[in-house]
Design a protein around this motif. Structure first.
Motif, PDB file in Angstrom:
ATOM      1  N   UNK A  63       0.838  -1.202   0.000  1.00  9.89           N
ATOM      2  CA  UNK A  63       0.000   0.000   0.000  1.00  9.89           C
ATOM      3  C   UNK A  63       0.874   1.254   0.000  1.00  9.89           C
ATOM      4  N   UNK A  64       1.973   1.149  -0.758  1.00 10.10           N
ATOM      5  CA  UNK A  64       2.941   2.245  -0.823  1.00 10.10           C
ATOM      6  C   UNK A  64       2.551   3.335  -1.797  1.00 10.10           C
ATOM      7  N   UNK A  65       3.528   4.147  -2.215  1.00  7.92           N
ATOM      8  CA  UNK A  65       3.248   5.299  -3.083  1.00  7.92           C
ATOM      9  C   UNK A  65       2.897   4.933  -4.517  1.00  7.92           C
ATOM     10  N   UNK A  66       3.113   3.681  -4.900  1.00 11.16           N
ATOM     11  CA  UNK A  66       2.775   3.249  -6.260  1.00 11.16           C
ATOM     12  C   UNK A  66       3.824   3.649  -7.285  1.00 11.16           C
ATOM     13  N   UNK A  67       3.596   3.214  -8.525  1.00  9.14           N
ATOM     14  CA  UNK A  67       4.519   3.481  -9.635  1.00  9.14           C
ATOM     15  C   UNK A  67       3.781   4.305 -10.683  1.00  9.14           C
ATOM     16  N   UNK A  68       4.322   5.439 -11.119  1.00  8.33           N
ATOM     17  CA  UNK A  68       3.665   6.240 -12.153  1.00  8.33           C
ATOM     18  C   UNK A  68       3.463   5.427 -13.431  1.00  8.33           C
ATOM     19  N   UNK A  69       2.370   5.666 -14.163  1.00  8.42           N
ATOM     20  CA  UNK A  69       2.036   4.865 -15.360  1.00  8.42           C
ATOM     21  C   UNK A  69       3.145   4.820 -16.405  1.00  8.42           C
ATOM     22  N   UNK A  70       3.893   5.913 -16.565  1.00  6.53           N
ATOM     23  CA  UNK A  70       4.920   5.950 -17.613  1.00  6.53           C
ATOM     24  C   UNK A  70       6.087   5.016 -17.333  1.00  6.53           C
ATOM     25  N   UNK A  71       6.190   4.514 -16.101  1.00  7.96           N
ATOM     26  CA  UNK A  71       7.305   3.627 -15.747  1.00  7.96           C
ATOM     27  C   UNK A  71       6.921   2.148 -15.765  1.00  7.96           C
TER      28      UNK A  71
ATOM     29  N   UNK B 212       2.739  -9.787 -14.205  1.00  5.37           N
ATOM     30  CA  UNK B 212       2.089  -8.520 -14.542  1.00  5.37           C
ATOM     31  C   UNK B 212       2.135  -7.603 -13.329  1.00  5.37           C
ATOM     32  N   UNK B 213       2.000  -6.316 -13.585  1.00 12.82           N
ATOM     33  CA  UNK B 213       2.038  -5.348 -12.502  1.00 12.82           C
ATOM     34  C   UNK B 213       0.903  -4.352 -12.685  1.00 12.82           C
ATOM     35  N   UNK B 214       0.240  -4.053 -11.598  1.00 10.71           N
ATOM     36  CA  UNK B 214      -0.800  -3.027 -11.576  1.00 10.71           C
ATOM     37  C   UNK B 214      -0.458  -2.055 -10.455  1.00 10.71           C
ATOM     38  N   UNK B 215      -0.521  -0.780 -10.757  1.00  8.69           N
ATOM     39  CA  UNK B 215      -0.136   0.194  -9.753  1.00  8.69           C
ATOM     40  C   UNK B 215      -0.870   1.509  -9.979  1.00  8.69           C
ATOM     41  N   UNK B 216      -1.201   2.157  -8.889  1.00  8.03           N
ATOM     42  CA  UNK B 216      -1.785   3.492  -8.919  1.00  8.03           C
ATOM     43  C   UNK B 216      -1.037   4.358  -7.922  1.00  8.03           C
ATOM     44  N   UNK B 217      -0.750   5.559  -8.340  1.00  4.13           N
ATOM     45  CA  UNK B 217      -0.007   6.474  -7.481  1.00  4.13           C
ATOM     46  C   UNK B 217      -0.780   6.694  -6.180  1.00  4.13           C
ATOM     47  N   UNK B 218      -0.063   6.541  -5.068  1.00  5.35           N
ATOM     48  CA  UNK B 218      -0.617   6.698  -3.707  1.00  5.35           C
ATOM     49  C   UNK B 218      -1.627   5.615  -3.336  1.00  5.35           C
ATOM     50  N   UNK B 219      -1.748   4.572  -4.164  1.00  2.78           N
ATOM     51  CA  UNK B 219      -2.706   3.491  -3.861  1.00  2.78           C
ATOM     52  C   UNK B 219      -2.019   2.131  -3.749  1.00  2.78           C
TER      53      UNK B 219
END
Length: 344
Positions: free
Chosen positions: A276-284, A325-332
């Motif tokens: 539940x960390x800061x997440x990875x920006x979509x461009x990365x 696979x990886x799914x990430x949302x900033x701050x989520x």
């Protein structure tokens, strides 16, 4: 003067008609009316036959070859192999075969250029990554040689820092060797019946102090209590799980939570590691499995690591015929997922 298909057909039709009339004049009983009808008929038939043969079978296909060359210049490689097999026109088949051959060669050239660029980037990254710990250790050791060795506090401090730098260099070299062996297929997977639950609990114990320092809780959720059996290489899948869980703790928030889930997916087990960390920006997201790629270079350096962990994870899972696979949302937060073959 350029000869068009129509002009060529007209000239050949006149010639054929003239030759036909010339032969008929030597035949007895042929009237002028008959000569006129035969001449007109032979001219018309010859004209259309020659025109069709030249226009459709030659000129049109040659024009298509010019269009093919133009398409190759602009790198438009869309063509169906079935269309070549089905075609009976030799000019058309020749045209398409040339197109396919050149297209294939062009793609090979493009791939070689891509690999060359990748090689240059890789060498630059390796040089940079090796340079940092070497220069650090070199600086500490030279400082000691220059006289600081006589001061016990400075000596112990600098030796400890030099040792950490060399440890980091050792880890980097080991990861490079492991990645190279995985890519070349030198490392063979020893597939067996493996309990994912047991492996995960062992990893939680190993990372307990590290997680406690960040006040991060480690949780395991499974679709049923007890062992979860999969077909895998125990050592390599432990390496995958350790890397992903350690990264989740390392890059997660303080007072955070790392959750490992096992879900039943018929013949497979779906494994997910979520933080539940800061997440990875979509461009990365599309590049995080590349060698030495870091989302935030300065912060990643401070937190350690060689930058090869996720690349190694990807290759190990590929050897297990699994995709990560990886799914990430900033701050989520961020979630990594992959499937392994189930063994009951």
């Amino acid at each position: 003067m350029s000869l068009s298909p129509r002009l060529i057909a007209l000239l050949l039709a006149c010639l054929i008609s003239a030759l036909t009339l010339a032969f008929l004049t030597f035949v007895e009983g042929v009237t002028s009316t008959m000569l006129f009808v035969v001449g007109i008929s032979s001219f018309i038939i010859s004209f259309f036959l020659v025109f069709y043969a030249i226009e459709l079978l030659v000129f049109r296909e040659v024009n298509k070859m010019y269009k093919t060359i133009h398409k190759l210049k602009i790198r438009d490689f869309n063509i169906s192999r079935k269309s070549i097999i089905k075609n009976t026109n030799p000019f058309k088949k020749l045209n398409d075969e040339i197109f396919v051959y050149v297209a294939r060669k062009q793609k090979e050239i493009d791939e070689l250029k891509r690999l060359e660029l990748f090689r240059r980037e890789f060498l630059a990254d390796v040089s940079h990554e090796l340079k940092t710990p070497i220069f650090a250790a070199q600086g500490f050791i030279h400082t000691l040689i220059d006289g600081a060795v006589d001061d016990e506090k400075v000596r112990d401090k600098f030796l400890a820092k030099a040792a950490r730098s060399l440890d980091g260099l050792d880890a980097l070299v080991k990861d490079l060797v492991a990645l190279s062996q995985l890519e070349t297929g030198e490392v063979r997977m020893n597939f067996e019946r493996v309990d994912l639950t047991h492996i995960t609990q062992d990893i939680f114990e190993q990372l307990e102090k590290f997680a406690h320092a960040k006040q991060t809780s480690l949780q395991l959720k499974s679709f049923h209590a007890g062992p979860v059996w999969v077909k895998a290489d125990a050592q390599r899948i432990t390496q995958v799980m350790t890397n992903l869980i350690e990264n989740a703790v390392k890059y997660g928030n303080e007072n955070g939570r790392v959750q490992v889930n096992f879900e039943d997916d018929k013949k497979s087990i779906l494994v997910s590691i979520r933080d539940d960390g800061p997440g990875i920006p979509p461009e990365h997201l599309s590049r995080i499995f590349e060698r030495f790629y870091r989302v935030e270079k300065s912060r990643s350096k401070d937190r350690g690591g060689t930058g090869l962990g996720l690349a190694i994870v990807k290759h190990i899972l590929n050897a297990h015929k699994a995709k990560i696979s990886v799914m990430s949302k900033v701050d989520r937060g961020t979630t990594f997922r992959f499937k392994l073959e189930r063994m009951d």
